[in-house]
Write an enzyme that holds these catalytic residues in place. Structure first.
Site, mmCIF file in Angstrom:
data_model
loop_
_atom_site.group_PDB
_atom_site.id
_atom_site.type_symbol
_atom_site.label_atom_id
_atom_site.label_comp_id
_atom_site.label_asym_id
_atom_site.label_seq_id
_atom_site.Cartn_x
_atom_site.Cartn_y
_atom_site.Cartn_z
ATOM 1 N N GLY A 114 0.799 -1.231 0.000
ATOM 2 C CA GLY A 114 0.000 0.000 0.000
ATOM 3 C C GLY A 114 0.825 1.271 0.000
ATOM 4 N N ALA A 115 2.061 1.204 -0.478
ATOM 5 C CA ALA A 115 2.962 2.349 -0.339
ATOM 6 C C ALA A 115 3.245 3.034 -1.675
ATOM 7 C CB ALA A 115 4.263 1.896 0.307
ATOM 8 N N LEU A 117 3.904 1.404 -4.566
ATOM 9 C CA LEU A 117 4.798 0.636 -5.442
ATOM 10 C C LEU A 117 4.074 -0.532 -6.133
ATOM 11 C CD1 LEU A 117 8.145 0.489 -3.408
ATOM 12 C CD2 LEU A 117 7.395 2.200 -5.051
ATOM 13 N N GLY A 118 2.760 -0.526 -6.073
ATOM 14 C CA GLY A 118 2.009 -1.513 -6.857
ATOM 15 C C GLY A 118 2.093 -2.934 -6.333
ATOM 16 N N SER A 120 -0.150 -4.755 -4.697
ATOM 17 C CA SER A 120 -1.332 -5.582 -4.942
ATOM 18 C C SER A 120 -1.395 -6.004 -6.409
ATOM 19 C CB SER A 120 -2.606 -4.844 -4.529
ATOM 20 O OG SER A 120 -2.692 -3.611 -5.179
ATOM 21 N N ASP A 164 -1.188 0.165 -12.906
ATOM 22 C CA ASP A 164 -0.378 -0.769 -12.106
ATOM 23 C C ASP A 164 -0.333 -2.167 -12.711
ATOM 24 O OD1 ASP A 164 -0.554 1.337 -10.340
ATOM 25 O OD2 ASP A 164 -0.705 0.027 -8.594
HETATM 26 O O1 PMV Z 1 -0.731 3.993 -4.722
HETATM 27 P P1 PMV Z 1 -1.005 3.140 -5.921
HETATM 28 O O2 PMV Z 1 0.194 2.388 -6.407
HETATM 29 O O3 PMV Z 1 -2.221 2.279 -5.730
HETATM 30 O O4 PMV Z 1 -1.344 4.145 -7.116
HETATM 31 C C1 PMV Z 1 -2.517 4.905 -7.145
HETATM 32 C C2 PMV Z 1 -2.499 5.738 -8.384
HETATM 33 C C3 PMV Z 1 -3.741 6.594 -8.610
HETATM 34 O O5 PMV Z 1 -3.540 7.265 -9.841
HETATM 35 C C4 PMV Z 1 -3.907 7.621 -7.505
HETATM 36 C C5 PMV Z 1 -5.006 5.758 -8.684
HETATM 37 C C6 PMV Z 1 -5.042 4.828 -9.875
HETATM 38 O O6 PMV Z 1 -5.697 3.787 -9.767
HETATM 39 O O7 PMV Z 1 -4.450 5.135 -10.923
#
Ligand code: PMV
Length: 338
Positions: A114-115, A117-118, A120, A164
Site C-alpha cells: 500500500g505504499a 509501489l504496486g 497488490s 499498475d
Molecule cells: O498507490 P497506488 O500504487 O495504488 O497508485 C494509485 C495511483 C492513482 O492514480 C492515484 C489511482 C489509480 O488507480 O491510478
C-alpha cells in the site's frame, strides 16, 4: 508447483491525473512479488503470505469464499490481501474454465504494501499467471493484465486505473491513457526509492482530488497540467536510446518535470510531511528530481540519481524508514518454476 513473479512499479509521471483520462507513465521495478500455486483435490483455497505483514499468516477457506480466517494480524491487512487473492483465483478459474479448482497458494513479496509501489497489482498479476498455468492454461501478458485489472477494479470498488496491472504484466516503462495501454521505450532510469514506513488510503486520496476538481476550476486545470507534464516527459523518453544509460542532460530535464509533477500533486493535497521531507532530502543530495509515487498521503517517493548520494541522504532522513535503489525491470510477469 507453479511459481510466477511480477514486478512492482513507480510512477515516473501522472498518478491521480490518470484517473481523469490524462496519460501516465509508470515504470516496472526489480522489486517483485512471487506467487506459488499447487492445485488441490478439493475446491478449497489455502493461502500463506510470507511477507504481507511482519508475522505472515496462513489461512484456509472453502471455495465459496464465505468463511473468513481467524488470524492474528490486522483485519484490514488480511481483508485487503485476501480480497486480491480471492479475485485472482476467480479470474484464473474463469480463464481455465475450472470453477471448482482449489489451490494451495504462497505469496512472497519484496514490495512494501500500500505504499505506492504496486504491491497488490504484482500479487494479482503473478497469482493469475501461476494459477492458470497450474491448470494447464497459458494466457498472454495482455490478457493477464486485463484480468488483473478486473480483479483490482472489483476489490477497489471501481477506483482503479489500468496503470499498475498493465505495468506489472508487461514490465519496462508503459504509457496508460484510459483503456489505451502501450509499452514505451525508455533508457535505464536510475530510480532511488524512499519509504516512510507508512501507507496512504488510495480511495480517500482519489476522492479528495475528485472533490477539489469539482469545486475549483483551477484544481481541474492542475489535473490537466499534470497531463501536460506527462506529454512533455514522453517526448524526452522517445528521443532517448532504449535501454541506454541516460545522459546527465536527459536526467536533468526528466528531473525538472518530476519536481513539477510533485508540486502539482502537493497542490492537489496528496503529499504529506514525510513525503515532502524525503523529496527535499533527495533534491538536496543532488537527485535530478524527486516526487511522491502512487496515491500519496504516505508511502514512497521516487528520485533520479545514478550516484549513491540520494540513497545515502535518504537513509539519514528522519522520516525515511528505508531507502533503496530500484532498477527498471525490463521483464514483466515471468515463470520462476514450472
Ligand atoms: O498507490 P497506488 O500504487 O495504488 O497508485 C494509485 C495511483 C492513482 O492514480 C492515484 C489511482 C489509480 O488507480 O491510478
Amino acid at each position: 508447483m507453479t511459481v510466477c513473479s511480477a514486478p512492482g512499479k513507480v510512477y515516473l509521471f501522472g498518478e491521480h491525473a490518470v484517473v481523469y483520462g490524462e496519460p501516465a507513465i509508470p515504470c516496472a521495478i526489480e522489486q517483485r512479488a512471487s506467487v506459488s500455486v499447487e492445485p488441490r483435490e478439493d475446491d478449497h483455497v489455502r493461502v500463506t503470505a510470507e511477507d504481507l505483514s511482519l508475522d505472515g499468516f496462513t489461512v484456509e477457506y472453502a471455495g465459496d469464499g464465505e468463511e473468513r480466517p481467524d488470524v492474528d494480524v490486522p483485519a484490514n491487512l488480511v481483508e485487503a490481501a485476501m480480497g486480491y487473492i480471492d479475485h485472482a483465483v476467480e479470474q484464473a478459474r474463469d480463464a481455465a474454465d475450472a470453477p471448482d479448482a482449489g489451490f494451495d497458494i504462497t505469496v512472497e513479496s519484496e514490495i512494501p504494501l500500500g505504499a505506492g509501489l504496486g504491491s497488490s497489482a504484482a500479487v494479482v498479476v503473478a497469482g493469475i499467471d501461476a494459477a492458470t498455468r497450474a491448470l494447464g492454461v497459458e494466457l498472454d501478458r495482455r490478457e493477464i493484465a486485463d484480468r488483473a485489472y478486473q480483479a483490482e477494479y472489483e476489490v477497489q470498488d471501481g477506483e482503479a486505473s489500468r496503470a499498475d496491472t498493465f505495468c506489472s504484466a508487461m514490465g519496462g516503462a508503459v504509457r496508460v491513457e484510459g483503456d489505451d495501454c502501450e509499452p514505451i521505450d525508455a533508457p535505464n532510469l536510475p530510480f532511488v526509492v524512499g519509504f516512510d514506513g507508512g501507507a496512504g488510503d488510495t480511495g480517500k486520496l482519489v476522492a479528495g482530488v475528485r472533490e477539489l476538481r469539482e469545486e475549483y476550476d483551477f484544481a481541474a486545470d492542475t489535473v490537466e497540467t499534470i497531463g501536460d507534464v506527462v506529454r512533455e516527459g514522453e517526448e524526452l523518453l522517445a528521443d532517448a536510446e532504449p535501454g541506454s544509460e541516460p545522459s546527465p542532460e536527459l536526467l536533468a530535464e526528466l528531473g525538472e518535470l518530476m519536481d513539477f509533477d510533485h508540486g502539482l500533486l502537493s497542490a492537489l493535497g496528496v503529499s504529506a510531511r514525510s513525503l515532502d521531507s524525503m523529496v527535499w532530502g533527495a533534491r538536496e543530495a543532488g537527485a535530478h528530481g524527486a516526487k511522491l509515487t502512487g496515491a500519496g498521503g504516505g508511502g514512497c517517493i521516487v528520485a533520479l540519481d545514478p550516484a549513491d548520494a540520494t540513497e545515502t541522504a535518504l537513509s539519514y532522513t528522519r522520516e525515511c524508514e528505508e531507502a533503496f535503489r530500484a532498477e527498471l525491470a525490463t521483464e514483466g510477469v515471468r515463470v520462476e518454476e514450472a
